[in-house]
Design a protein around this motif. Structure first.
Motif, PDB file in Angstrom:
ATOM      1  N   VAL A  59      43.352  36.333  48.972  1.00 28.89           N
ATOM      2  CA  VAL A  59      42.499  37.347  49.586  1.00 28.89           C
ATOM      3  C   VAL A  59      41.045  37.010  49.287  1.00 28.89           C
ATOM      4  O   VAL A  59      40.737  36.305  48.323  1.00 28.89           O
ATOM      5  CB  VAL A  59      42.815  38.773  49.076  1.00 28.89           C
ATOM      6  N   ASP A  60      40.145  37.522  50.088  1.00 29.60           N
ATOM      7  CA  ASP A  60      38.722  37.370  49.830  1.00 29.60           C
ATOM      8  C   ASP A  60      38.376  38.146  48.559  1.00 29.60           C
ATOM      9  O   ASP A  60      38.934  39.224  48.321  1.00 29.60           O
ATOM     10  CB  ASP A  60      37.925  37.924  51.014  1.00 29.60           C
ATOM     11  N   PRO A  61      37.464  37.619  47.716  1.00 31.68           N
ATOM     12  CA  PRO A  61      37.103  38.349  46.497  1.00 31.68           C
ATOM     13  C   PRO A  61      36.681  39.789  46.757  1.00 31.68           C
ATOM     14  O   PRO A  61      36.978  40.691  45.958  1.00 31.68           O
ATOM     15  CB  PRO A  61      35.952  37.520  45.911  1.00 31.68           C
ATOM     16  N   GLY A  62      36.032  40.028  47.883  1.00 31.31           N
ATOM     17  CA  GLY A  62      35.624  41.382  48.220  1.00 31.31           C
ATOM     18  C   GLY A  62      36.772  42.279  48.632  1.00 31.31           C
ATOM     19  O   GLY A  62      36.632  43.509  48.679  1.00 31.31           O
ATOM     20  N   ALA A  63      37.920  41.669  48.924  1.00 31.62           N
ATOM     21  CA  ALA A  63      39.100  42.440  49.330  1.00 31.62           C
ATOM     22  C   ALA A  63      40.030  42.723  48.159  1.00 31.62           C
ATOM     23  O   ALA A  63      41.120  43.260  48.346  1.00 31.62           O
ATOM     24  CB  ALA A  63      39.857  41.692  50.428  1.00 31.62           C
ATOM     25  N   LEU A  64      39.591  42.349  46.941  1.00 33.16           N
ATOM     26  CA  LEU A  64      40.340  42.691  45.732  1.00 33.16           C
ATOM     27  C   LEU A  64      39.869  44.083  45.317  1.00 33.16           C
ATOM     28  O   LEU A  64      38.825  44.240  44.693  1.00 33.16           O
ATOM     29  CB  LEU A  64      40.074  41.658  44.641  1.00 33.16           C
ATOM     30  N   VAL A  65      40.634  45.084  45.672  1.00 28.81           N
ATOM     31  CA  VAL A  65      40.207  46.482  45.582  1.00 28.81           C
ATOM     32  C   VAL A  65      40.678  47.109  44.279  1.00 28.81           C
ATOM     33  O   VAL A  65      41.826  46.940  43.866  1.00 28.81           O
ATOM     34  CB  VAL A  65      40.760  47.282  46.777  1.00 28.81           C
ATOM     35  N   SER A  66      39.792  47.855  43.629  1.00 28.84           N
ATOM     36  CA  SER A  66      40.170  48.549  42.405  1.00 28.84           C
ATOM     37  C   SER A  66      39.518  49.922  42.368  1.00 28.84           C
ATOM     38  O   SER A  66      38.665  50.250  43.203  1.00 28.84           O
ATOM     39  CB  SER A  66      39.782  47.732  41.170  1.00 28.84           C
ATOM     40  N   VAL A  67      39.938  50.721  41.400  1.00 30.05           N
ATOM     41  CA  VAL A  67      39.390  52.064  41.216  1.00 30.05           C
ATOM     42  C   VAL A  67      38.777  52.174  39.826  1.00 30.05           C
ATOM     43  O   VAL A  67      39.041  51.354  38.949  1.00 30.05           O
ATOM     44  CB  VAL A  67      40.483  53.149  41.378  1.00 30.05           C
ATOM     45  N   ASP A  88      43.612  56.598  39.466  1.00 30.95           N
ATOM     46  CA  ASP A  88      44.427  55.695  38.648  1.00 30.95           C
ATOM     47  C   ASP A  88      45.551  55.047  39.429  1.00 30.95           C
ATOM     48  O   ASP A  88      46.416  54.391  38.843  1.00 30.95           O
ATOM     49  CB  ASP A  88      44.980  56.442  37.433  1.00 30.95           C
ATOM     50  N   ALA A  89      45.532  55.212  40.736  1.00 32.58           N
ATOM     51  CA  ALA A  89      46.515  54.552  41.578  1.00 32.58           C
ATOM     52  C   ALA A  89      45.946  54.398  42.979  1.00 32.58           C
ATOM     53  O   ALA A  89      45.013  55.112  43.372  1.00 32.58           O
ATOM     54  CB  ALA A  89      47.821  55.344  41.615  1.00 32.58           C
ATOM     55  N   MET A  90      46.520  53.452  43.713  1.00 30.97           N
ATOM     56  CA  MET A  90      46.128  53.208  45.096  1.00 30.97           C
ATOM     57  C   MET A  90      47.370  52.959  45.927  1.00 30.97           C
ATOM     58  O   MET A  90      48.364  52.414  45.431  1.00 30.97           O
ATOM     59  CB  MET A  90      45.213  51.981  45.192  1.00 30.97           C
ATOM     60  N   VAL A  91      47.301  53.335  47.201  1.00 30.93           N
ATOM     61  CA  VAL A  91      48.344  52.986  48.164  1.00 30.93           C
ATOM     62  C   VAL A  91      47.663  52.428  49.401  1.00 30.93           C
ATOM     63  O   VAL A  91      46.494  52.715  49.672  1.00 30.93           O
ATOM     64  CB  VAL A  91      49.226  54.194  48.543  1.00 30.93           C
ATOM     65  N   CYS A  92      48.408  51.620  50.174  1.00 27.91           N
ATOM     66  CA  CYS A  92      47.776  50.918  51.289  1.00 27.91           C
ATOM     67  C   CYS A  92      48.832  50.444  52.280  1.00 27.91           C
ATOM     68  O   CYS A  92      49.946  50.096  51.879  1.00 27.91           O
ATOM     69  CB  CYS A  92      47.009  49.716  50.733  1.00 27.91           C
TER      70      CYS A  92
END
Length: 250
Positions: A59-67, A88-92
């Motif tokens: 993935v593109d570095p900018g597409a490494l998503v975090s919270v 503390d969690a993500m869904v996609c």
């Protein structure tokens, strides 16, 4: 040094990885793949480490998503790259985005329903697990179209019961929530107890009605060669500690 990545057959064919500390550019107490932007490590070095992770996940570095993780039960539904706020969690269900969770003893939990094309990632320490972050993640995946009975979850490297000593006030908080939770505590020395964090997480996931829940059975405290550990850093009187990263993407 090549990155060392742990994977779980149960999550196949979804691309994922529980990254160890090997293969990074950090040095000193952070030596290895420290991906914690909140640590006192050099920010440019952390960026290099995260870029290596992104490359490994295609993935593109900018597409490494975090919270911004806060030990809560909050879940972010991710539709585009960029900061996702406090949760503390993500869904996609969007291809090309990598959901990234940081840990250093807490549970990194990766979830997937491959047929529905829905993924999730959760950071679950004892507080988040007790407050329901894992169930909230499953619910958010279902809201995106996942089938509860088709979701698989895997808990990555975290602190094991043998290394997780707690006091009586900790046990009392779990007992007040549900006396059945006492089965996750073993007697320790004196008035101390040993808490089974991954066992508790597996129970919460299975009771959420998903298809399968597993743990990789790696203890972060017990293996300093592979993993960072907050508790080990405290016992060693270190000024800070590195953060491991776990990623899943469609």
């Amino acid at each position: 040094m090549t990155l060392e990545i742990l994977t779980a057959d149960a999550l196949a064919p979804v691309h994922h990885g529980f990254f160890t500390r090997r293969g990074g550019a950090s040095s000193g107490i952070f030596a290895g793949l420290n991906c914690g932007t909140g640590s006192s490590d050099q920010s440019d070095i952390v960026a290099i480490n995260r870029a290596r992770v992104a490359h490994a996940m295609a993935v593109d570095p900018g597409a490494l998503v975090s919270v911004h993780q806060i030990h809560s039960a909050q879940v972010a539904t991710v539709t585009e790259p960029g900061p996702q706020g406090r949760a503390d969690a993500m869904v996609c269900n969007t291809p090309g985005l990598g959901l990234a969770i940081l840990t250093a003893d807490c549970m990194p939990v990766l979830l997937a329903d491959p047929e529905a094309g829905v993924i999730g990632a959760a950071h679950a320490g004892w507080r988040g697990a007790l407050d329901g972050v894992l169930e909230a993640t499953v619910d958010a995946m279902v809201a995106l179209g996942a089938e509860r009975q088709s979701i698989t979850a895997v808990i990555g490297p975290c602190i094991s019961q043998a290394a997780y000593e707690v006091g009586p006030e900790f046990l009392e908080e779990f007992q007040a929530e549900d006396p059945e939770f006492m089965r996750f505590f073993a007697n320790g020395q004196g008035d101390r107890y040993q808490f089974d964090l991954p066992g508790f997480g597996l129970m919460r996931l299975r009771e959420a009605g998903i298809a399968q829940a597993d743990w990789t059975r790696h203890c972060t405290y017990a293996d300093p060669r592979l993993f960072y550990s907050y508790r080990r850093s405290v016992h060693g009187s270190e000024a800070d500690y590195g953060r491991l990263i776990s990623v899943i993407r469609l």
